[in-house]
Scaffold this motif. Structure first.
Motif, PDB file in Angstrom:
ATOM      1  N   ALA A 264       6.026 -48.336 -13.133  1.00  0.00           N
ATOM      2  CA  ALA A 264       6.201 -47.554 -14.361  1.00  0.00           C
ATOM      3  C   ALA A 264       4.976 -47.641 -15.269  1.00  0.00           C
ATOM      4  O   ALA A 264       5.059 -47.356 -16.447  1.00  0.00           O
ATOM      5  CB  ALA A 264       7.447 -48.033 -15.109  1.00  0.00           C
ATOM      6  N   LEU A 265       3.815 -48.026 -14.717  1.00  0.00           N
ATOM      7  CA  LEU A 265       2.647 -48.251 -15.573  1.00  0.00           C
ATOM      8  C   LEU A 265       2.134 -46.999 -16.276  1.00  0.00           C
ATOM      9  O   LEU A 265       1.543 -47.070 -17.337  1.00  0.00           O
ATOM     10  CB  LEU A 265       1.512 -48.873 -14.753  1.00  0.00           C
ATOM     11  N   THR A 266       2.316 -45.843 -15.644  1.00  0.00           N
ATOM     12  CA  THR A 266       1.843 -44.621 -16.301  1.00  0.00           C
ATOM     13  C   THR A 266       2.943 -43.572 -16.289  1.00  0.00           C
ATOM     14  O   THR A 266       3.989 -43.772 -15.656  1.00  0.00           O
ATOM     15  CB  THR A 266       0.577 -44.072 -15.638  1.00  0.00           C
ATOM     16  N   SER A 267       2.734 -42.493 -17.003  1.00  0.00           N
ATOM     17  CA  SER A 267       3.746 -41.451 -17.082  1.00  0.00           C
ATOM     18  C   SER A 267       3.073 -40.089 -17.198  1.00  0.00           C
ATOM     19  O   SER A 267       2.173 -39.900 -18.015  1.00  0.00           O
ATOM     20  CB  SER A 267       4.646 -41.728 -18.286  1.00  0.00           C
ATOM     21  N   ALA A 268       3.507 -39.159 -16.358  1.00  0.00           N
ATOM     22  CA  ALA A 268       2.937 -37.815 -16.414  1.00  0.00           C
ATOM     23  C   ALA A 268       3.324 -37.133 -17.720  1.00  0.00           C
ATOM     24  O   ALA A 268       2.513 -36.454 -18.348  1.00  0.00           O
ATOM     25  CB  ALA A 268       3.424 -36.990 -15.223  1.00  0.00           C
ATOM     26  N   PHE A 269       4.555 -37.377 -18.150  1.00  0.00           N
ATOM     27  CA  PHE A 269       5.003 -36.780 -19.402  1.00  0.00           C
ATOM     28  C   PHE A 269       4.161 -37.289 -20.571  1.00  0.00           C
ATOM     29  O   PHE A 269       3.742 -36.526 -21.434  1.00  0.00           O
ATOM     30  CB  PHE A 269       6.484 -37.098 -19.656  1.00  0.00           C
ATOM     31  N   GLY A 270       3.896 -38.591 -20.591  1.00  0.00           N
ATOM     32  CA  GLY A 270       3.094 -39.179 -21.663  1.00  0.00           C
ATOM     33  C   GLY A 270       1.699 -38.578 -21.699  1.00  0.00           C
ATOM     34  O   GLY A 270       1.173 -38.253 -22.764  1.00  0.00           O
TER      35      GLY A 270
ATOM     36  N   VAL B 233      10.439 -58.105 -22.769  1.00  0.00           N
ATOM     37  CA  VAL B 233       9.133 -58.277 -22.121  1.00  0.00           C
ATOM     38  C   VAL B 233       8.796 -57.055 -21.261  1.00  0.00           C
ATOM     39  O   VAL B 233       7.729 -56.452 -21.399  1.00  0.00           O
ATOM     40  CB  VAL B 233       9.121 -59.561 -21.261  1.00  0.00           C
ATOM     41  N   VAL B 234       9.746 -56.653 -20.397  1.00  0.00           N
ATOM     42  CA  VAL B 234       9.487 -55.535 -19.485  1.00  0.00           C
ATOM     43  C   VAL B 234       9.227 -54.248 -20.267  1.00  0.00           C
ATOM     44  O   VAL B 234       8.254 -53.529 -20.005  1.00  0.00           O
ATOM     45  CB  VAL B 234      10.675 -55.356 -18.505  1.00  0.00           C
ATOM     46  N   SER B 235      10.067 -53.969 -21.279  1.00  0.00           N
ATOM     47  CA  SER B 235       9.908 -52.720 -22.035  1.00  0.00           C
ATOM     48  C   SER B 235       8.588 -52.709 -22.799  1.00  0.00           C
ATOM     49  O   SER B 235       7.923 -51.672 -22.890  1.00  0.00           O
ATOM     50  CB  SER B 235      11.061 -52.526 -23.015  1.00  0.00           C
ATOM     51  N   THR B 236       8.204 -53.858 -23.369  1.00  0.00           N
ATOM     52  CA  THR B 236       6.960 -53.918 -24.129  1.00  0.00           C
ATOM     53  C   THR B 236       5.750 -53.694 -23.214  1.00  0.00           C
ATOM     54  O   THR B 236       4.837 -52.934 -23.553  1.00  0.00           O
ATOM     55  CB  THR B 236       6.822 -55.284 -24.833  1.00  0.00           C
ATOM     56  N   LEU B 237       5.791 -54.331 -22.033  1.00  0.00           N
ATOM     57  CA  LEU B 237       4.675 -54.147 -21.095  1.00  0.00           C
ATOM     58  C   LEU B 237       4.551 -52.685 -20.677  1.00  0.00           C
ATOM     59  O   LEU B 237       3.451 -52.131 -20.643  1.00  0.00           O
ATOM     60  CB  LEU B 237       4.868 -55.038 -19.856  1.00  0.00           C
ATOM     61  N   ILE B 238       5.689 -52.057 -20.380  1.00  0.00           N
ATOM     62  CA  ILE B 238       5.651 -50.650 -19.960  1.00  0.00           C
ATOM     63  C   ILE B 238       5.123 -49.776 -21.098  1.00  0.00           C
ATOM     64  O   ILE B 238       4.289 -48.891 -20.888  1.00  0.00           O
ATOM     65  CB  ILE B 238       7.049 -50.186 -19.492  1.00  0.00           C
ATOM     66  N   MET B 239       5.563 -50.072 -22.315  1.00  0.00           N
ATOM     67  CA  MET B 239       5.109 -49.287 -23.469  1.00  0.00           C
ATOM     68  C   MET B 239       3.593 -49.404 -23.637  1.00  0.00           C
ATOM     69  O   MET B 239       2.897 -48.390 -23.773  1.00  0.00           O
ATOM     70  CB  MET B 239       5.820 -49.771 -24.730  1.00  0.00           C
ATOM     71  N   LEU B 240       3.072 -50.620 -23.606  1.00  0.00           N
ATOM     72  CA  LEU B 240       1.632 -50.829 -23.780  1.00  0.00           C
ATOM     73  C   LEU B 240       0.843 -50.142 -22.660  1.00  0.00           C
ATOM     74  O   LEU B 240      -0.183 -49.499 -22.909  1.00  0.00           O
ATOM     75  CB  LEU B 240       1.305 -52.328 -23.815  1.00  0.00           C
ATOM     76  N   ALA B 241       1.367 -50.254 -21.428  1.00  0.00           N
ATOM     77  CA  ALA B 241       0.682 -49.622 -20.298  1.00  0.00           C
ATOM     78  C   ALA B 241       0.655 -48.105 -20.461  1.00  0.00           C
ATOM     79  O   ALA B 241      -0.375 -47.471 -20.221  1.00  0.00           O
ATOM     80  CB  ALA B 241       1.373 -50.003 -18.992  1.00  0.00           C
ATOM     81  N   HIS B 242       1.772 -47.525 -20.909  1.00  0.00           N
ATOM     82  CA  HIS B 242       1.804 -46.070 -21.125  1.00  0.00           C
ATOM     83  C   HIS B 242       0.785 -45.671 -22.187  1.00  0.00           C
ATOM     84  O   HIS B 242       0.073 -44.690 -22.024  1.00  0.00           O
ATOM     85  CB  HIS B 242       3.198 -45.629 -21.567  1.00  0.00           C
TER      86      HIS B 242
END
Lengths: 313, 276
Positions: free
Chosen positions: B147-153, B77-86
């Motif tokens: 972890a909602l966003t990422s500068a690298f992304g 759940v946590v990884s999927t949410l972070i992925m979608l948010a990124h």
């Protein structure tokens, strides 16, 4: 962009399109930009920039056990750190680990990639097997290796018994504990590094090797004088990301040695974590965090500079 | 002639021996881990690796006596949410940096680049205080929100968006699409390979994160798998090596299967990128 208007477009529409485009490129962009870039900027501000400045701020104060700042002391926390044998030894330990991990990861990665780049029947199987550790996470790597290092039933103990060698207690001997952490880290990273090196080696033009073969140059010489120089950008990239990753290492230490024995593997990030959340010394921990930031920023900057240069060529 | 052939065969034989030896060295931790996961702990502790008491008991124990399924569920759940948010926030900010003109654009982009140089490990104290103040401790949101966003992304997608052909943007302009429509209907579909790459990268990053989750979760309801294994290993099950190895195997086998299946696509994805 307005040059795209063609003769078969009716004048009214043309004007409309023109206005729209112009409108969008000026006044409206500000509004769109705040919607598009706003969320990310806000989040990075809250969870990256604010904590950085806050950490810098705390590092120049004394703190109570709740992490509240009490007295401004300037750089005193830093002075205390660099003069404390405990912290200096921690930095040395971190450095040994970073150098060890980087050296062995690159050496092993190159060896495997060079072997697997040969054109032999069935080589695809080896390529798959060598990349297998890419699917291993920190905790799984730690569990597998903890068992291998286990003093009573571990694989290494069994092996040494079988060969009638003196048994080594890996995790209670300071030197061996460091090796244990290095071996586990290298193993965990090897799959990824292998794949990246393999890709780089395969993109070296084969004509270079053919010419060398005609000249009768040995494979050994070819590796050091053709392959290595040709893949040097990849080598640099892997070196910097391995160095950065090793400086930030935490999970394996927490799972395998907990910084021990007698601080022999107590590295920088583990110290930051312990000093703040177990020692309650937020000021000290913050000063350590700033030192980590400086180190990481330096290596990341090196990488950016190099990538920029490469793009310019 | 025969001499050369013989030398070649000998050389190949030597290569194969080296290849096999190295493969064994790399795979030994897997073999031992997975093999012992089928053995009773009593035999393992005696060092009796060649025991014939093979069974799935350890796996049954891991599933029924430990919260490992809960840990796995939490992590997914946590990884999927972070992925979608990124995918959402990084592509939005990348769009702004490529297709919009606004004041201080260069400055803001420089900020993003600087962010990439700052290690998250150094920010744990203030971030812990922030998450605590927001009342998120021991919830999924404690791991997801920071972890909602990422500068690298953002940086990665910006590089991809810059390659968008001018004609595509011009066609969208002629159609009279607004920025939301261009973003959703033109730019995202066109860059789907970069989005898939970022998605995989973000998911794996979240899956493997260890330090932050250990700080902000205290109960099995929110604990993720990376911390869960430590929990199992330190709790009642301390010396139950058979079950611990089974737990590790339960986590690693799916990832490796996905990797083997995905490798084919991964490779063709790389090739596609090269042709571009």
């Amino acid at each position: 962009m307005l040059k795209t208007s063609t003769t078969n477009v009716v004048p009214e529409k043309k004007v409309e399109a023109k206005n729209k485009t112009k409108f969008r490129l000026t006044a409206n962009d500000k509004y769109y930009a705040s919607i598009f870039a706003g969320p990310s900027l806000f989040l990075l501000g809250l969870f990256t920039f604010y904590p950085m400045f806050r950490t810098l701020y705390i590092s120049m104060f004394l703190t109570n056990t709740f992490g509240n700042t009490t007295l401004f002391v300037g750089l005193e926390n830093y002075v205390k750190l660099v003069t404390s044998p405990d912290f200096v030894s921690s930095m040395w330990v971190t450095l040994v680990y970073v150098v060890g991990v980087t050296f062995f990861t690159i050496a092993m990665g190159l060896l495997l990639a060079n072997l697997a780049s040969q054109k032999l029947p069935g080589i695809a199987i080896f390529r798959t097997l060598y990349s297998v550790t890419m699917g291993v996470s920190v905790s799984v790597a730690a569990i597998f290796w903890l068992f291998i290092f286990n003093p009573s039933a571990g694989f290494f103990t069994l092996l040494t018994k079988l060969l009638h060698l003196p048994t080594v207690n890996w995790l209670s001997n300071p030197t061996m504990a460091m090796w244990a952490i290095i071996i586990t880290t290298v193993w965990m990273h090897l799959g990824f590094v292998f794949l990246v090196f393999l890709g780089a080696i395969e993109s070296v033009p084969t004509t270079l090797y053919e010419a060398a073969d005609v000249e009768g140059v040995s494979k050994h010489y070819q590796f050091f004088h053709i392959t290595l120089p040709m893949i040097s950008p990849t080598l640099f990239f892997i070196s910097t990301i391995t160095i950065i990753g090793s400086f930030k290492s935490f999970g394996l230490i927490d799972l395998i040695t907990k910084g021990g024995p007698t601080n022999a593997t107590n590295m920088l990030v583990y110290r930051i974590y312990n000093d703040a959340f177990f020692g309650g010394n937020y000021a000290k921990s913050s000063a350590e965090a700033i030192i980590l930031t400086i180190i990481i920023a330096f290596f990341t900057y090196l990488q950016f500079k190099f990538l920029e240069k490469k793009v310019n060529y | 002639m025969i001499n050369i052939d013989e030398r070649k065969i000998l050389k190949n034989l030597f290569s194969y021996i080296l290849l096999i030896v190295l493969a064994v060295v790399i795979l030994v931790p897997f073999f031992i881990g997975i093999w012992t996961s089928f053995l009773p702990t009593a035999d393992i502790l005696k060092g009796n690796y060649f025991s014939t008491n093979i069974s799935l008991t350890n796996y049954l124990d891991a599933f029924t006596k430990t919260p490992i399924l809960r840990y796995l569920g939490n992590t997914v759940v946590v990884s999927t949410l972070i992925m979608l948010a990124h995918l959402l926030f990084c592509s939005m900010s990348a769009y702004a940096f490529v297709f919009l003109d606004f004041k201080y654009k260069k400055f803001f982009f420089a900020l993003f680049m600087v962010t990439m140089m700052l290690p998250g490990e150094a920010a744990i104290i203030p971030n812990f205080q922030t998450v605590k103040a927001l009342g998120l401790l021991d919830h999924y949101s404690a791991m997801v929100v920071p972890a909602l966003t990422s500068a690298f992304g953002t940086f990665m997608l910006r590089q991809a968006f810059l390659q968008t052909p001018k004609e595509l943007k011009e066609a969208a302009d002629i159609e009279g699409l607004n920025h939301f429509q261009i973003f959703w209907k033109v730019i995202l579909p066109y860059n789907r390979i970069s989005l898939i790459t970022l998605g995989a990268y973000s998911f794996l990053g979240a899956w493997n994160s260890y330090l932050w989750p250990i700080l902000v979760t205290f109960s099995n309801e929110s604990r993720v798998i990376q911390n869960g294994l430590k929990q199992l290993q330190s709790e009642e099950t301390f010396n139950n090596w058979g079950m611990i190895q089974a737990s590790a195997a339960i986590i690693v086998i799916p990832t490796i299967l996905v990797l083997f299946i995905g490798q084919h696509y991964f490779k063709s994805g790389l090739n596609e990128g090269a042709v571009k």
